[in-house]
Scaffold this active site. Structure first.
Site, mmCIF file in Angstrom:
data_model
loop_
_atom_site.group_PDB
_atom_site.id
_atom_site.type_symbol
_atom_site.label_atom_id
_atom_site.label_comp_id
_atom_site.label_asym_id
_atom_site.label_seq_id
_atom_site.Cartn_x
_atom_site.Cartn_y
_atom_site.Cartn_z
ATOM 1 N N ASP A 133 -1.997 -4.486 -2.441
ATOM 2 C CA ASP A 133 -1.296 -3.671 -3.447
ATOM 3 C C ASP A 133 -2.106 -2.415 -3.764
ATOM 4 O O ASP A 133 -1.579 -1.309 -3.832
ATOM 5 C CB ASP A 133 -0.991 -4.493 -4.715
ATOM 6 C CG ASP A 133 -2.174 -5.292 -5.230
ATOM 7 O OD1 ASP A 133 -3.205 -5.390 -4.521
ATOM 8 O OD2 ASP A 133 -2.078 -5.831 -6.353
ATOM 9 N N ASP A 141 4.546 1.729 7.933
ATOM 10 C CA ASP A 141 5.690 2.560 7.540
ATOM 11 C C ASP A 141 5.292 3.525 6.418
ATOM 12 O O ASP A 141 5.701 4.688 6.406
ATOM 13 C CB ASP A 141 6.871 1.697 7.063
ATOM 14 C CG ASP A 141 7.822 1.340 8.204
ATOM 15 O OD1 ASP A 141 7.328 1.141 9.330
ATOM 16 O OD2 ASP A 141 9.049 1.268 7.974
ATOM 17 N N LYS A 153 -5.091 -10.000 0.690
ATOM 18 C CA LYS A 153 -4.689 -10.400 -0.655
ATOM 19 C C LYS A 153 -5.548 -11.604 -1.032
ATOM 20 O O LYS A 153 -5.048 -12.689 -1.344
ATOM 21 C CB LYS A 153 -3.173 -10.720 -0.661
ATOM 22 C CG LYS A 153 -2.567 -10.934 -2.038
ATOM 23 C CD LYS A 153 -2.464 -9.674 -2.869
ATOM 24 C CE LYS A 153 -2.031 -10.024 -4.289
ATOM 25 N NZ LYS A 153 -2.105 -8.859 -5.207
ATOM 26 N N TYR A 182 4.968 -13.954 10.720
ATOM 27 C CA TYR A 182 5.976 -13.648 11.737
ATOM 28 C C TYR A 182 6.182 -14.821 12.697
ATOM 29 O O TYR A 182 7.244 -14.945 13.305
ATOM 30 C CB TYR A 182 5.560 -12.423 12.562
ATOM 31 C CG TYR A 182 5.947 -11.100 11.980
ATOM 32 C CD1 TYR A 182 5.493 -10.698 10.726
ATOM 33 C CD2 TYR A 182 6.767 -10.230 12.690
ATOM 34 C CE1 TYR A 182 5.835 -9.476 10.200
ATOM 35 C CE2 TYR A 182 7.114 -9.001 12.174
ATOM 36 C CZ TYR A 182 6.647 -8.626 10.932
ATOM 37 O OH TYR A 182 6.990 -7.411 10.421
#
Ligand code: IPM
Ligand code: MG
Length: 368
Positions: free
Chosen positions: A230, A258, A198, A141
């Site tokens: 994942d 979310d 990850k 970000y």
């Protein structure tokens, strides 16, 4: 002498004004019962500020927010500002507030109320009660980004043309401070911490993993494990009730929260806290967006915002009574069958009363 708190309220765009109005009403009612006075200063940010000042985050907003005891934010953004220059998009206001106030820790609790279990798309959601601790001022970000024109070709001969990039970068200091928040939080809860990363691909993730493993020795009571993002996205659906505290990077935390919102039945129910250094104002906001499609129609669910105000009282000011009074009033309102449209579901129409933003807010105040 009565206690007083100065709250900067940033309603923002879309449903932001109606949900923050609701949260302030509930907060004032709950606080006054404990002899606490709440002073509100309204500030502009996001599309509202673009319309008034041509920029999403005016200096006056960031200064006043910094001088407040805490900030309550609604939501920013909407289609009206989709075509503005990327540098002045409404979302920049949120990112600017986060970095400007040093709010590096985003705490997003996810609980499924018994009354809303049927609103969850999961068949047997179980007792879902976990917290996502998201790093908020670093990573992709805020990393270096940009673009350039390339004269090169891809191996198959395709012309490269314009190349664009965003970069993920993290320092040890940034990672350690958010890990500490997560381990400390796990100690206060069920003592389980999952790092989501990850590490099978990313260098940054491998550093997260090694620092977290190191820190886990300082917290022998905390059961610590790691999941690839994942896999975590899948496990969150298959065994949501087994999670306690999840700590992760800015981007992964954005995505997972979310997903968590959906598991909880409606993203409209979920509050969040963004905090920085001790003694500096934190920012409290629902995790949902500005929902421009239902703005101004008395349809939005104010509970994410109301519960964010409760988090503010607990985390910023240690006002446990006010916080739990608000949370209990929300629960009671749900128990009585009142629902906004986002938390109703087919087949149960006879068991609830569909109401608007104003009505559910009045009911929550009455249930305090
Ligand atoms: C969130 C939002 C923001 C984010 C957007 C609006 C910039 O999705 O708070 O999760 O990506 O952090
Ligand atoms: Mg998000």
């Amino acid at each position: 002498m009565s206690k007083k708190y100065n709250i900067a309220v940033i309603p923002g765009d879309g449903i932001g004004p109606e949900i923050t109005t609701a949260a302030v009403e509930v907060l004032e009612a709950a606080a006054s019962r404990q002899g606490i006075e709440i002073f509100i200063k309204e500030l502009k940010a996001g599309g509202a500020a673009i319309d008034s000042f041509g920029i999403p985050l005016p200096q006056e907003t960031i200064e006043s927010a910094r001088n407040s005891d805490a900030v309550l934010l609604g939501a920013v953004g909407g289609p009206k500002w989709d075509d503005v220059e990327p540098e002045i998009r409404p979302e920049k206001a949120l990112l600017g507030l986060r970095s400007g106030l040093g709010l590096y820790a985003n705490i997003r609790p996810v609980v499924v109320y018994d009354e809303l279990k049927d609103a969850s798309p999961l068949k047997n959601p179980g007792n879902i009660d976990f917290v996502i601790v998201r790093e908020l001022t670093g990573g992709i970000y805020f990393g270096k980004n940009g673009g350039y024109q390339s004269g090169d070709h891809l191996p198959d001969g395709t012309v490269k043309g314009k190349v664009v990039f965003d970069t993920e970068s993290y320092s040890e200091g940034e990672i350690n401070r958010i890990l500490k928040i997560a381990f400390d939080l796990a100690m206060k809860r069920r003592k389980k911490l999952t790092l989501v990363d990850k590490a099978n691909v990313l260098v940054t993730s491998r550093m997260w993993r090694s620092l977290a493993s190191q820190m886990s020795f300082d917290y022998p009571e905390v059961e610590f494990d790691c999941l690839y993002i994942d896999n975590a996205a899948m496990q969150l659906i298959s065994r949501p009730s087994s999670f306690d505290v999840i700590v992760t990077s800015n981007l992964f935390g954005d995505i997972l929260s979310d997903e968590a919102g959906q598991i909880a039945g409606s993203i409209g129910m979920l509050p969040s806290a963004s905090i920085g250094a001790p003694g500096t104002p934190g920012l409290f906001e629902p995790i949902h967006g500005s929902a421009p499609d239902i703005a101004g129609q008395n349809k939005s669910n104010p509970m994410g915002s109301i519960l964010s105000a409760a988090m503010m009282m607990r985390i910023m000011f240690g006002e446990e009574q006010v916080a739990s009074d608000i949370e209990n009033a929300v629960k009671k309102t749900l128990e009585k069958g009142l629902r906004t449209s986002d938390i109703t579901f087919i087949g149960e129409e006879n068991n609830f009363t569909l109401v608007g933003t104003k009505e559910i807010t009045e009911a929550i105040i009455a249930n305090l």
